[in-house]
Motif scaffolding. Structure first.
Motif, PDB file in Angstrom:
ATOM      1  N   PHE A  89       0.790  -1.229   0.000  1.00 29.68           N
ATOM      2  CA  PHE A  89       0.000   0.000   0.000  1.00 29.68           C
ATOM      3  C   PHE A  89       0.825   1.284   0.000  1.00 29.68           C
ATOM      4  O   PHE A  89       0.260   2.372   0.023  1.00 29.68           O
ATOM      5  CB  PHE A  89      -0.971   0.011   1.192  1.00 29.68           C
ATOM      6  CG  PHE A  89      -0.321  -0.027   2.541  1.00 29.68           C
ATOM      7  CD1 PHE A  89      -0.032   1.142   3.222  1.00 29.68           C
ATOM      8  CD2 PHE A  89      -0.013  -1.234   3.144  1.00 29.68           C
ATOM      9  CE1 PHE A  89       0.560   1.121   4.465  1.00 29.68           C
ATOM     10  CE2 PHE A  89       0.573  -1.276   4.400  1.00 29.68           C
ATOM     11  CZ  PHE A  89       0.860  -0.093   5.068  1.00 29.68           C
ATOM     12  N   ARG A  90       2.159   1.208  -0.076  1.00 31.48           N
ATOM     13  CA  ARG A  90       2.984   2.416  -0.218  1.00 31.48           C
ATOM     14  C   ARG A  90       4.009   2.133  -1.306  1.00 31.48           C
ATOM     15  O   ARG A  90       5.099   1.634  -1.039  1.00 31.48           O
ATOM     16  CB  ARG A  90       3.665   2.787   1.094  1.00 31.48           C
ATOM     17  CG  ARG A  90       2.693   3.082   2.225  1.00 31.48           C
ATOM     18  CD  ARG A  90       3.390   3.695   3.429  1.00 31.48           C
ATOM     19  NE  ARG A  90       3.748   5.080   3.167  1.00 31.48           N
ATOM     20  CZ  ARG A  90       4.407   5.843   4.049  1.00 31.48           C
ATOM     21  NH1 ARG A  90       4.802   5.343   5.194  1.00 31.48           N
ATOM     22  NH2 ARG A  90       4.698   7.099   3.754  1.00 31.48           N
ATOM     23  N   ALA A  91       3.637   2.429  -2.537  1.00 36.98           N
ATOM     24  CA  ALA A  91       4.440   2.019  -3.693  1.00 36.98           C
ATOM     25  C   ALA A  91       4.749   3.213  -4.594  1.00 36.98           C
ATOM     26  O   ALA A  91       4.093   4.251  -4.541  1.00 36.98           O
ATOM     27  CB  ALA A  91       3.691   0.950  -4.483  1.00 36.98           C
ATOM     28  N   ALA A  92       5.788   3.038  -5.423  1.00 36.93           N
ATOM     29  CA  ALA A  92       6.195   4.106  -6.334  1.00 36.93           C
ATOM     30  C   ALA A  92       6.838   3.506  -7.578  1.00 36.93           C
ATOM     31  O   ALA A  92       7.333   2.372  -7.556  1.00 36.93           O
ATOM     32  CB  ALA A  92       7.171   5.048  -5.644  1.00 36.93           C
ATOM     33  N   THR A  93       6.832   4.277  -8.652  1.00 35.45           N
ATOM     34  CA  THR A  93       7.544   3.920  -9.876  1.00 35.45           C
ATOM     35  C   THR A  93       8.316   5.135 -10.374  1.00 35.45           C
ATOM     36  O   THR A  93       7.778   6.244 -10.426  1.00 35.45           O
ATOM     37  CB  THR A  93       6.578   3.453 -10.982  1.00 35.45           C
ATOM     38  OG1 THR A  93       6.006   2.196 -10.618  1.00 35.45           O
ATOM     39  CG2 THR A  93       7.315   3.261 -12.296  1.00 35.45           C
ATOM     40  N   LEU A  94       9.580   4.916 -10.712  1.00 38.55           N
ATOM     41  CA  LEU A  94      10.371   5.921 -11.408  1.00 38.55           C
ATOM     42  C   LEU A  94      10.537   5.440 -12.841  1.00 38.55           C
ATOM     43  O   LEU A  94      11.140   4.394 -13.081  1.00 38.55           O
ATOM     44  CB  LEU A  94      11.747   6.088 -10.752  1.00 38.55           C
ATOM     45  CG  LEU A  94      12.683   7.090 -11.450  1.00 38.55           C
ATOM     46  CD1 LEU A  94      12.168   8.528 -11.261  1.00 38.55           C
ATOM     47  CD2 LEU A  94      14.109   6.961 -10.922  1.00 38.55           C
TER      48      LEU A  94
END
Length: 227
Positions: free
Chosen positions: A163-168
């Motif tokens: 539930f705490r995700a990111a994409t670069l």
């Protein structure tokens, strides 16, 4: 962004570093914000972690050498375990949102006239009741992104991937990035749903100019001849 890959069977020390590195980063006066992050298997939002690959994001108000951002101890640790390292120096130019209730990249305009190579960081804290809806859409968007014209590479990163995700993601030009974001059907649909169904309790979207890239991941320089 420092992305580090540990040799086979040594991924445990990457996990251990996520606890140990908090001390030197907290004491480092060269930076005002940092995040210790795990990486997903498939280069985007991913529930399956890559236990050998980890990332450190450091933010400073000054353009400095990466050594000043990580410090001697962290560099020594990576050398000790013979880690492979990819370092990406980024200048934020556009964006909105917060991370841990902080405007960590400063107050940025929503748009600029810049049209060159661009990196995009998208991160979110997902409402508990919306987790299933979010993950139902991830695979289709990820596959669409990897086939998009102008796509260079992406990194799936996160503090707590459920539930705490990111994409670069990094693109050859801003036009390529816009074409994917607003013209590709799956991604366009997800943008609408996130707002309509209120998936996120917090989110952030920031665009950067890639200033400097060095190193490799899995023996490959993903930026060779593209930036």
């Amino acid at each position: 962004m420092h992305v580090v890959r540990y040799p086979k069977y040594l991924g445990f020390f990457g996990m251990l570093s996520m606890a140990i590195f908090r001390i030197p980063l907290f004491l480092n006066r060269s930076i005002h914000f940092y995040k210790l992050l795990g990486c997903g298997k498939n280069g985007s939002f991913d529930l399956q972690p890559d236990w050998r690959q980890w990332a450190v994001l450091t933010i400073s108000n000054n353009v400095q050498e990466s050594r000043q951002h990580t410090g001697k101890f962290i560099e020594w640790w990576w050398r000790l375990f013979n880690c492979e390292l990819l370092q990406i120096k980024l200048q934020p130019i556009e964006g909105h949102g917060t991370w841990d209730d902080k405007i960590c990249f400063g107050h940025l305009p929503l748009k600029t006239d810049y049209e060159g190579p661009i990196a995009v960081l998208t991160r979110a804290t997902i409402h508990t009741k919306k987790i299933r809806r979010f993950w139902q859409h991830v695979d289709a968007v990820s596959a669409e992104m990897k086939q998009a014209p102008g796509f260079i590479t992406s990194l799936g990163i996160g503090e707590m991937p459920l539930f705490r995700a990111a994409t670069l993601s990094i693109w050859e030009t801003k036009a390529h990035m816009r074409s994917f974001a607003y013209a590709q059907p799956f991604h366009k649909e997800v943008i609408v749903k996130t707002r309509k169904e209120n998936w996120y309790s917090e989110d952030m979207f920031v665009r950067f100019i890639p200033l400097q890239v060095s190193g490799t991941l899995q023996g490959i320089d993903p930026f060779k001849g593209k930036l």
